[in-house]
Design a protein around this motif. Structure first.
Motif, PDB file in Angstrom:
ATOM      1  N   VAL A  37      -3.855   9.325  -6.794  1.00  0.00           N
ATOM      2  CA  VAL A  37      -4.753   8.354  -6.625  1.00  0.00           C
ATOM      3  C   VAL A  37      -4.576   7.446  -5.464  1.00  0.00           C
ATOM      4  O   VAL A  37      -3.441   6.966  -5.427  1.00  0.00           O
ATOM      5  N   GLU A  39      -6.094   4.742  -2.032  1.00  0.00           N
ATOM      6  CA  GLU A  39      -7.084   3.547  -2.029  1.00  0.00           C
ATOM      7  C   GLU A  39      -8.449   3.999  -1.721  1.00  0.00           C
ATOM      8  O   GLU A  39      -9.345   3.399  -2.198  1.00  0.00           O
ATOM      9  N   SER A  42      -9.562   5.492  -5.262  1.00  0.00           N
ATOM     10  CA  SER A  42      -9.232   4.797  -6.592  1.00  0.00           C
ATOM     11  C   SER A  42     -10.612   4.227  -7.368  1.00  0.00           C
ATOM     12  O   SER A  42     -11.334   3.794  -6.806  1.00  0.00           O
ATOM     13  N   VAL A  94      -2.834  -1.507  -4.590  1.00  0.00           N
ATOM     14  CA  VAL A  94      -2.848  -0.354  -3.618  1.00  0.00           C
ATOM     15  C   VAL A  94      -2.997  -0.555  -2.285  1.00  0.00           C
ATOM     16  O   VAL A  94      -3.895  -1.369  -1.849  1.00  0.00           O
ATOM     17  N   SER A  97      -2.029   4.978   0.081  1.00  0.00           N
ATOM     18  CA  SER A  97      -1.546   5.811  -1.113  1.00  0.00           C
ATOM     19  C   SER A  97      -0.408   5.208  -2.099  1.00  0.00           C
ATOM     20  O   SER A  97       0.078   5.656  -2.984  1.00  0.00           O
ATOM     21  N   TRP A  99       1.339   2.367  -4.477  1.00  0.00           N
ATOM     22  CA  TRP A  99       0.806   1.407  -5.427  1.00  0.00           C
ATOM     23  C   TRP A  99       2.163   0.491  -5.699  1.00  0.00           C
ATOM     24  O   TRP A  99       3.171   0.926  -5.770  1.00  0.00           O
TER      25      TRP A  99
END
Length: 191
Positions: A37, A39, A42, A94, A97, A99
């Motif tokens: 996942v 940005e 997302s 985020v 990529s 987090w």
């Protein structure tokens, strides 16, 4: 409840638009089930998610930041709670990529403790004021099962809930797994 249903609907719709995503650094066992996942894809939108509870799928317990622990265990993350109170609320953010996870209770970023040895190596703790190398994670999602997995960018290991540990270490979260199995899967919920 309505906000949760709207979020889930948006998440499923966003993930349906993704198509195939390569999970860089994931094992062969994870690439067909989990997607990285970013940005751009997302399901939460861009930037700060501003929610959530994290629940270990393996034991059904909410993750807590242990703020009553002292010293090197202060802020240890453990999958051990049945009810979402202050210690069980986190903010995910985020950028591209990468987090970060921040405890709402003490406003500290979650770190993977890579200088710890033995059974504490990679322990997750809510203890950092800034997000540096140890506070950055990859987030993976399995749409079919609605499960998430976290991977420390600092050591390239997936986060596990240590369900074989006893006492005050039961359910400790550690960045130590090479692939996603039962102890490495989590559910995210709103509060």
């Amino acid at each position: 409840m309505r906000r949760l249903m709207i979020r889930v609907t948006l998440m499923v719709a966003a993930l349906g638009l993704l198509g195939s995503v390569t999970t860089v650094g994931a094992s062969a066992a994870t690439t067909d089930r989990f997607i990285l996942v970013t940005e751009a894809n997302s399901p939460f939108g861009k930037g700060t998610v501003g929610c959530c509870t994290i629940t270990s799928d393996a034991n059904g317990k909410l993750v807590s930041a242990e703020l009553s622990y002292r010293g090197g265990d202060y802020g240890m993350l453990r999958a051990r709670a049945d009810v979402a109170d202050a210690w069980e609320k986190f903010e995910l953010s985020v950028s591209d990529s990468t987090w970060t996870i921040k405890s709402n209770a003490n406003q500290k970023f979650v770190s993977a403790e890579l200088n710890y040895g033995g059974g504490d190596y990679g322990m997750l703790r809510a203890r950092a004021d800034v997000a540096d190398a140890w506070e950055k994670f990859d987030l993976y999602y399995n749409e079919a099962q609605n499960l998430y997995a976290f991977k420390s960018q600092a050591n390239g290991k997936f986060v596990s809930a240590e369900l074989s540990y006893g006492g005050g270490d039961y359910g400790m979260l550690r960045a130590r797994a090479t692939e996603i199995q039962a102890w490495e899967t989590f559910r995210l919920g709103s509060f």
